[in-house]
Motif scaffolding. Structure first.
Motif, PDB file in Angstrom:
ATOM      1  N   VAL A  16     -59.811  19.704  15.540  1.00 42.14           N
ATOM      2  CA  VAL A  16     -58.851  20.749  15.905  1.00 42.14           C
ATOM      3  C   VAL A  16     -59.595  21.953  16.494  1.00 42.14           C
ATOM      4  O   VAL A  16     -59.194  22.520  17.503  1.00 42.14           O
ATOM      5  N   VAL A  17     -60.706  22.305  15.826  1.00 35.24           N
ATOM      6  CA  VAL A  17     -61.502  23.428  16.314  1.00 35.24           C
ATOM      7  C   VAL A  17     -61.922  23.165  17.744  1.00 35.24           C
ATOM      8  O   VAL A  17     -61.755  23.993  18.636  1.00 35.24           O
ATOM      9  N   LYS A  18     -62.450  21.963  17.945  1.00 33.54           N
ATOM     10  CA  LYS A  18     -62.986  21.657  19.261  1.00 33.54           C
ATOM     11  C   LYS A  18     -61.895  21.678  20.329  1.00 33.54           C
ATOM     12  O   LYS A  18     -62.075  22.250  21.398  1.00 33.54           O
ATOM     13  N   THR A  19     -60.775  21.047  20.022  1.00 29.92           N
ATOM     14  CA  THR A  19     -59.692  20.997  20.992  1.00 29.92           C
ATOM     15  C   THR A  19     -59.250  22.409  21.364  1.00 29.92           C
ATOM     16  O   THR A  19     -59.063  22.743  22.531  1.00 29.92           O
ATOM     17  N   GLU A  20     -59.097  23.225  20.330  1.00 28.72           N
ATOM     18  CA  GLU A  20     -58.598  24.577  20.545  1.00 28.72           C
ATOM     19  C   GLU A  20     -59.590  25.396  21.385  1.00 28.72           C
ATOM     20  O   GLU A  20     -59.218  26.077  22.311  1.00 28.72           O
ATOM     21  N   VAL A  21     -60.857  25.269  21.022  1.00 31.28           N
ATOM     22  CA  VAL A  21     -61.898  26.016  21.737  1.00 31.28           C
ATOM     23  C   VAL A  21     -61.955  25.562  23.188  1.00 31.28           C
ATOM     24  O   VAL A  21     -62.064  26.373  24.108  1.00 31.28           O
ATOM     25  N   GLU A  22     -61.823  24.279  23.409  1.00 29.40           N
ATOM     26  CA  GLU A  22     -61.907  23.786  24.783  1.00 29.40           C
ATOM     27  C   GLU A  22     -60.691  24.175  25.585  1.00 29.40           C
ATOM     28  O   GLU A  22     -60.785  24.427  26.780  1.00 29.40           O
ATOM     29  N   ARG A  23     -59.567  24.236  24.913  1.00 28.68           N
ATOM     30  CA  ARG A  23     -58.352  24.676  25.600  1.00 28.68           C
ATOM     31  C   ARG A  23     -58.539  26.099  26.112  1.00 28.68           C
ATOM     32  O   ARG A  23     -58.010  26.492  27.137  1.00 28.68           O
ATOM     33  N   LEU A  24     -59.310  26.866  25.378  1.00 26.37           N
ATOM     34  CA  LEU A  24     -59.545  28.250  25.763  1.00 26.37           C
ATOM     35  C   LEU A  24     -60.720  28.352  26.733  1.00 26.37           C
ATOM     36  O   LEU A  24     -61.163  29.439  27.076  1.00 26.37           O
ATOM     37  N   GLY A  25     -61.231  27.199  27.148  1.00 25.17           N
ATOM     38  CA  GLY A  25     -62.332  27.213  28.098  1.00 25.17           C
ATOM     39  C   GLY A  25     -63.666  27.504  27.453  1.00 25.17           C
ATOM     40  O   GLY A  25     -64.612  27.900  28.124  1.00 25.17           O
ATOM     41  N   GLY A  26     -63.751  27.327  26.162  1.00 26.24           N
ATOM     42  CA  GLY A  26     -65.006  27.626  25.471  1.00 26.24           C
ATOM     43  C   GLY A  26     -65.716  26.370  25.033  1.00 26.24           C
ATOM     44  O   GLY A  26     -65.336  25.262  25.398  1.00 26.24           O
ATOM     45  N   SER A  27     -66.767  26.539  24.254  1.00 28.80           N
ATOM     46  CA  SER A  27     -67.496  25.384  23.776  1.00 28.80           C
ATOM     47  C   SER A  27     -67.941  25.609  22.342  1.00 28.80           C
ATOM     48  O   SER A  27     -67.966  26.727  21.854  1.00 28.80           O
ATOM     49  N   LEU A  28     -68.275  24.505  21.702  1.00 30.62           N
ATOM     50  CA  LEU A  28     -68.658  24.544  20.291  1.00 30.62           C
ATOM     51  C   LEU A  28     -70.051  23.945  20.158  1.00 30.62           C
ATOM     52  O   LEU A  28     -70.320  22.867  20.642  1.00 30.62           O
ATOM     53  N   LEU A  29     -70.958  24.693  19.515  1.00 32.99           N
ATOM     54  CA  LEU A  29     -72.325  24.213  19.364  1.00 32.99           C
ATOM     55  C   LEU A  29     -72.675  24.170  17.895  1.00 32.99           C
ATOM     56  O   LEU A  29     -72.134  24.917  17.100  1.00 32.99           O
ATOM     57  N   VAL A  30     -73.602  23.293  17.561  1.00 31.04           N
ATOM     58  CA  VAL A  30     -74.057  23.260  16.173  1.00 31.04           C
ATOM     59  C   VAL A  30     -75.572  23.119  16.133  1.00 31.04           C
ATOM     60  O   VAL A  30     -76.179  22.466  16.969  1.00 31.04           O
ATOM     61  N   GLU A  31     -76.172  23.825  15.196  1.00 32.97           N
ATOM     62  CA  GLU A  31     -77.601  23.639  14.938  1.00 32.97           C
ATOM     63  C   GLU A  31     -77.690  23.356  13.457  1.00 32.97           C
ATOM     64  O   GLU A  31     -77.033  24.016  12.659  1.00 32.97           O
ATOM     65  N   THR A  32     -78.523  22.415  13.096  1.00 29.71           N
ATOM     66  CA  THR A  32     -78.656  22.143  11.672  1.00 29.71           C
ATOM     67  C   THR A  32     -80.073  21.747  11.335  1.00 29.71           C
ATOM     68  O   THR A  32     -80.766  21.136  12.141  1.00 29.71           O
ATOM     69  N   LEU A  33     -80.517  22.133  10.155  1.00 24.33           N
ATOM     70  CA  LEU A  33     -81.858  21.824   9.719  1.00 24.33           C
ATOM     71  C   LEU A  33     -81.746  21.400   8.263  1.00 24.33           C
ATOM     72  O   LEU A  33     -81.213  22.138   7.438  1.00 24.33           O
ATOM     73  N   LYS A  34     -82.207  20.205   7.969  1.00 23.48           N
ATOM     74  CA  LYS A  34     -82.061  19.669   6.628  1.00 23.48           C
ATOM     75  C   LYS A  34     -82.670  20.621   5.600  1.00 23.48           C
ATOM     76  O   LYS A  34     -83.808  21.035   5.717  1.00 23.48           O
ATOM     77  N   GLY A  35     -81.885  20.972   4.597  1.00 25.86           N
ATOM     78  CA  GLY A  35     -82.377  21.836   3.526  1.00 25.86           C
ATOM     79  C   GLY A  35     -82.375  23.308   3.875  1.00 25.86           C
ATOM     80  O   GLY A  35     -82.561  24.148   3.012  1.00 25.86           O
TER      81      GLY A  35
END
Lengths: 155, 707
Positions: free
Chosen positions: B536-555
């Motif tokens: 839902v987040v992604k769809t909504e953000v893309e509808r607004l012409g935006g993008s969703l990024l994630v960075e993750t580091l174990k621990g």
């Protein structure tokens, strides 16, 4: 043997590269025995010192215009998803080492070639672009199954 | 629009604002639990809420809020200390009120009696030994009097039932019943006062020197009956005054020990009302819809449909009004005045002679262009609101979720003043709530686990907002265990989203997470793991012409970043021509232009081309082909190339000519035609012709869709 070394070949005036350690040997073009009921790009089988190998055409795999085969065409024998197969290309042009600085990821690449097939793009000098193939992902599981079937029918 | 509608609308907007500020206040109190200006503000807020609800006729809610107000009154006078549990309770009540608001506005009773009772019990816990107010016995239905509770309630109180029936000629003797009653309150607390008006004649027959009213009251006090009797010393002989000691009118143990016991039952048990009264009252409390369904008048599906329609209407309500900072309006008024000054000056310069005053005219024109730009931006900013409210809500959710799961967290907010379009805020808030829950639910470890991992027991969640390169970035960062990339990958394999051997990078991880129905939580809790949310987040953000990024580091933790474009009415564009058609491309995303050189061009696969731009091969997109316009294959020789970076991809287009950049107002095509993929809208050029404004992100999607 360096991991960054690639065998570079031409395909419809484009330049492609395969990691050298994936390549078993390079054969001159020879007659291929066609087999029925296979996908277009699978050309048939050849006999390599008593071993039956399936052979496919990269031009057709990449939807490039196909040509009549001549004596200048070559068959590269490659290791691909734990199998040995032959790949027909226009001609081998070079063996090159591609440094990490000259390597570009597929991030911006256009849709013309499926990204899964590619490792990235290598740059040599100002005007050379080599499309680096990821042999292990060149064929989908379904295509691999078909190729296996080719071997089985002839075994 | 009728007055009622208007009032309700104002009430709705105001109440929502009040609830938001109450919530913000409480969250600040939680950080620093001391009585001070925050408590004063809370008191004011709840007081205003109470009146608001009363004005629109939601009396039950108003009375309920009154109890909260009483509690706050005690907090204000330092009788009740500010503690964590108190703040939690008040936060729950903020939610409850908001629920009452919504139910009330949709025409349902504001709350079920059980809920009201549960709320009352909760409030009461903080008020012991004294009850909240005089409403105990009468429940919520008829709290006629609610004096602030007296202070220093003695430990050994007794209850007196006092009945006062004055003679008609009381006033002749010079006595004032009000004073007598007020004397009583000095001894203790009046739990209930009822005035018997049955003898009151009609207005015409009334003699203003006669006394018609009698009273009944229950007094909780530590003084003896004699002391009370003394109050009536001068009247007791001639009037009927009875003072009887009674047992505790509310047997506290019934209602309070078992919070499940509904108030109605408590009342019946204490003899306040009969069963019949209770059933009657209860039947009125039920939701109309439910009754109708039970009676088989309508189907459940019909009810649900109507309720959801109601909700839509309510949402629409919300969109029609916005509250704007006066400062912003003042600024606009100033700009309007500046235009008002500049225009007559232009006029006079023109009439004096264009040739003579050419440079002045040019100067004035430049000035007007600047004002216009400012004006456009300021107008857009009227719709902009700081993210503070949204962040506070997230803080709240994070905190509640952590409490629920026995986790310890600290929430840090930064950039709360960053402003965003109201509609955009509303669009992303709900989906983001899921992410906040996920952060706490999946991300943050339990205190023991954190300790074992050598991390402080308290997890940190950070909400950050800032502007960067024409975009607003919202970041949600935690220092938890990080995403379990392996588990996600395995799940993606199981679901067939990914093929064995595929390379998985952070972007791919986002794609997996955003895949509808994807969830790695092994157990489904009320909080997260239902597999909804990220998509839902992604769809909504893309509808607004935006993008969703994630960075993750174990621990180490995870950070989600939403990049949403700023929307201004005025866009800076570059004017280009392709096959004699004018296109405008947003200047913000242009990274460079080049003259075409064949040596830099390479074909790529069957029908694509890449071009070497700044040492990198980027695709060349054929506009005519993507848009399906005629004109056929254009030769690239002699053309110019424009390159873009949209934040996700880089690519170029070839054009015949690059003209000047300028600012335009983009008009939507949808209002009179329909939306066209790849096109943001159109604008009217200086010569009156219409040019299309290219939507680079959407163009990119069309072009890259099969890759």
């Amino acid at each position: 043997m360096s991991e960054n070394q690639y065998v570079v070949f031409a395909l419809n005036e484009q330049t492609y590269g395969i990691e050298i350690n994936k390549i078993k040997e390079v054969l001159s073009y020879r007659n291929i025995t066609p087999i029925p009921h296979v996908q277009e790009f699978v050309k048939g089988i050849i006999n390599l010192r008593g071993v039956i190998l399936p052979v496919f055409d990269l031009r057709e795999k990449f939807r490039l215009p196909s040509v009549e085969y001549t004596m200048f065409h070559v068959i590269i024998v490659v290791e691909l998803s734990d199998r040995i197969m032959g790949v027909i290309v226009d001609e081998i042009t070079d063996v090159l080492e591609i440094q990490p600085d000259d390597f570009q990821t597929t991030e911006y690449m256009p849709p013309g070639l499926q990204k899964e097939f590619l490792k990235g793009v290598g740059k040599k000098g100002d005007d050379m672009m080599i499309i680096l193939l990821d042999m292990d992902r060149l064929l989908s599981p379904e295509e691999l199954e078909l190729m296996d079937a080719v071997e089985d029918t002839t075994a | 629009m009728n007055v009622q509608d208007e009032t309700t609308k104002i009430f709705h907007a105001e109440t929502e604002d009040l609830l938001k500020s109450a919530e913000a206040c409480l969250l600040r109190l939680e950080d620093e639990p001391v009585s001070g200006p925050e408590v004063e503000e809370l008191f004011r807020v709840f007081h205003t809420l109470k009146s608001g609800f009363a004005v629109v006729g939601f009396d039950v809610a108003s009375k309920y809020i009154h109890m909260i107000e009483n509690l706050l009154e005690r907090v204000r006078s330092n009788e009740v200390p500010v503690t964590g549990p108190l703040v939690s309770l008040l936060l729950e009540n903020v939610d409850f009120i908001s629920e009452m608001l919504n139910r009330g506005l949709s025409g349902e009773p504001v709350a079920a009696s059980e809920d009201l009772e549960a709320g009352r019990v909760g409030l009461n816990r903080f008020l012991s030994p004294g009850p909240v107010s005089g409403e105990e016995k009468s429940g919520l239905e008829d709290a006629a009097t609610d004096e602030a509770p007296s202070q220093d309630a003695p430990d050994e109180s007794v209850f007196y039932s006092i009945e006062i029936h004055f003679r008609g000629d009381l006033f002749i003797s010079g006595q004032d019943p009000i004073l007598l009653l007020m004397n009583l309150t000095e001894f203790g607390e009046c739990l209930e006062v009822t005035a018997d008006l049955s003898e009151l004649p009609s207005y015409d027959e009334m003699d203003m020197f006669d006394m018609y009213i009698s009273w009944k009251l229950i007094l909780k006090t530590s003084v003896t009956a004699n002391v009370i009797e003394d109050v009536f010393m001068f009247v007791k002989d001639e009037n009927e005054i009875s003072i009887n000691e009674i047992a505790d009118p509310i047997v506290d143990t019934i209602g309070l020990d078992d919070p499940e016991t509904p108030i109605g039952q408590v009342l019946v048990e204490t003899g306040g009302i009969t069963d019949e009264d209770l059933n009657h009252a209860l039947s009125q409390q039920k939701m109309v819809g439910e009754i109708l369904v039970e009676q088989g008048k309508i189907g459940k599906d019909v009810l649900e449909r109507v309720v959801s329609k109601q909700k839509a209407t309510r949402d629409a309500y919300r969109k029609t009004t916005i509250r704007v900072d006066v400062e912003k309006i003042d600024y606009l008024v100033n700009l309007a005045e500046e235009i008002g000054i500049a225009l007559p000056r232009m006029q006079s310069l023109f009439s004096k002679g264009v040739d003579v005053y050419w440079s002045e005219i040019e100067q004035e024109l430049e000035n007007l262009i600047k004002i216009n730009q400012d004006f456009q931006e300021r107008i857009a900013s009227v719709r902009m609101f700081p993210l503070e409210g949204t962040f506070r809500r997230f803080q709240r959710i994070a905190r509640d979720t952590a409490n629920e799961q026995g986790k310890k967290i600290k929430v840090r907010l930064s950039g709360v003043g960053t402003e965003m379009d109201k509609e955009v805020i509303e669009a992303v808030t709900d989906p983001l709530k899921h992410m906040v829950r996920n952060c706490v639910g999946h991300g943050i470890e339990k205190p023991e686990e954190r300790k074992a991992a050598g991390k402080p027991e308290e997890g940190v969640i950070e909400f950050k907002a800032y502007r960067k390169a024409g975009k607003i970035l919202i970041e949600i960062r935690d220092d938890g265990r990080g995403l379990d990339v392996d588990a996600i990958y395995q799940k993606a394999l199981d679901k067939g989203i990914v093929r064995p051997g595929d390379v998985v990078d952070d972007n791919k991880i986002v794609d997996f997470l955003c895949h509808p129905g994807f969830s790695t939580a092994s157990e489904v809790t009320s909080l997260s793991g239902r597999g909804v949310g990220m998509d839902v987040v992604k769809t909504e953000v893309e509808r607004l012409g935006g993008s969703l990024l994630v960075e993750t580091l174990k621990g180490k933790g995870t950070a989600f970043t939403l990049a949403i474009p700023l929307t201004f009415a005025l866009t800076e564009v570059l004017h280009v021509q392709v096959n004699d058609i004018s296109y405008l491309v947003p200047l913000l995303e242009v990274i460079g232009t080049l003259g075409f050189e064949a040596i830099r061009l390479r074909s790529f696969g069957a029908d694509e081309k890449v071009y070497r731009f700044r040492g990198e091969y980027v695709p060349l997109v054929d506009l005519s082909r993507v848009f399906g316009m005629s004109g056929g294959e254009r030769g690239l020789e002699g053309s110019s190339l424009v390159f873009f970076d949209t934040g996700r991809k880089r690519y170029g287009i070839s054009v015949d000519e690059i003209l000047d950049p300028y600012q335009v107002v983009v008009k939507s095509l949808e209002s009179n035609y329909r939306s066209v993929q790849g096109i943001t809208g159109a604008t009217i050029m200086g010569d009156g012709s219409v040019a299309l404004v290219i939507d680079l992100l959407s163009l990119e999607e069309i072009f890259f869709k099969d890759s």
